[in-house]
Design a protein around this motif. Sequence first.
Motif, PDB file in Angstrom:
ATOM      1  N   PHE A  78       0.826  -1.204   0.000  1.00  4.51           N
ATOM      2  CA  PHE A  78       0.000   0.000   0.000  1.00  4.51           C
ATOM      3  C   PHE A  78       0.865   1.261   0.000  1.00  4.51           C
ATOM      4  N   ASP A  79       0.321   2.314  -0.589  1.00  3.74           N
ATOM      5  CA  ASP A  79       1.069   3.571  -0.716  1.00  3.74           C
ATOM      6  C   ASP A  79       1.148   4.339   0.590  1.00  3.74           C
ATOM      7  N   SER A  80       0.218   4.050   1.506  1.00  2.00           N
ATOM      8  CA  SER A  80       0.200   4.802   2.765  1.00  2.00           C
ATOM      9  C   SER A  80      -0.342   3.919   3.884  1.00  2.00           C
ATOM     10  N   ARG A  81      -0.071   4.350   5.096  1.00  2.00           N
ATOM     11  CA  ARG A  81      -0.590   3.653   6.263  1.00  2.00           C
ATOM     12  C   ARG A  81      -2.121   3.690   6.258  1.00  2.00           C
ATOM     13  N   GLY A 136      -4.694   0.693   6.262  1.00  4.57           N
ATOM     14  CA  GLY A 136      -5.724   0.643   7.295  1.00  4.57           C
ATOM     15  C   GLY A 136      -7.113   0.427   6.729  1.00  4.57           C
ATOM     16  N   ASP A 137      -7.393   1.039   5.569  1.00  4.16           N
ATOM     17  CA  ASP A 137      -8.704   0.859   4.946  1.00  4.16           C
ATOM     18  C   ASP A 137      -8.939  -0.610   4.581  1.00  4.16           C
ATOM     19  N   GLU A 138      -7.909  -1.250   4.032  1.00  4.43           N
ATOM     20  CA  GLU A 138      -8.054  -2.657   3.657  1.00  4.43           C
ATOM     21  C   GLU A 138      -8.125  -3.548   4.896  1.00  4.43           C
ATOM     22  N   LEU A 163      -1.791   0.571  14.724  1.00  6.54           N
ATOM     23  CA  LEU A 163      -3.025   0.543  13.948  1.00  6.54           C
ATOM     24  C   LEU A 163      -3.352   1.948  13.454  1.00  6.54           C
ATOM     25  N   PRO A 164      -3.752   2.082  12.207  1.00  7.56           N
ATOM     26  CA  PRO A 164      -4.166   3.390  11.708  1.00  7.56           C
ATOM     27  C   PRO A 164      -5.391   3.906  12.478  1.00  7.56           C
ATOM     28  N   ALA A 165      -5.536   5.229  12.475  1.00  8.16           N
ATOM     29  CA  ALA A 165      -6.571   5.878  13.288  1.00  8.16           C
ATOM     30  C   ALA A 165      -7.968   5.374  12.973  1.00  8.16           C
TER      31      ALA A 165
END
Length: 196
Positions: free
Chosen positions: A61-64, A68-70, A92-94
Amino acid sequence: MLRLVVLISGGGSNLRALLDASQDAEFPARVVAVGADRQADGLAHAEHYGIPSFVVPFTSFDSREAWGDELLAQLREWQPDVVVLSGLMRLLPAQVVAEYAPAIINTHPAYLPEFPGAHGVRDALAAGVTETGASVIVVDDGVDSGPILHQRRVPVEPGDTEATLHERIKPVERELLIQTVLDLANGTIDLKEYRA
């Protein structure tokens, strides 16, 4: 029956302990899926017990946030009552914390708030302390900064290395994790009390 999704990055010794415990018909929780941020060795434990698993590789993924979305999409598939971080070596992402907190718990190889972060065992040795410990906490937006659910001291012995000390902490982490899951399942601990 408490539904658990366990997230790992490595060998999954805490996961294995939970899976072993849940083989007892009286154990009030079940691991419904295991997730990882890489092809982790611990996924073999899930396979051994016939537990579904998923991998959301961080490096894909390009970003954290995108990762996190996936991860969030995968977690939603399994509808966990509690998400257990068991050696997941990423914050964990926000958006994941926002959706599941306070029903996210984490094990940590130190007596928090002492020695937070990825190198708790190494940091304890570097500080020259005579004891450290293990903790199970509620995950919040900080680094190992959430409310403490269970913890226990572990002595640092003369000549300890990071490896030998960590090997003595791991069984304590496993015991604390299983006790925490039992307490959550029987209502001794109510995570709703920890809502922000």
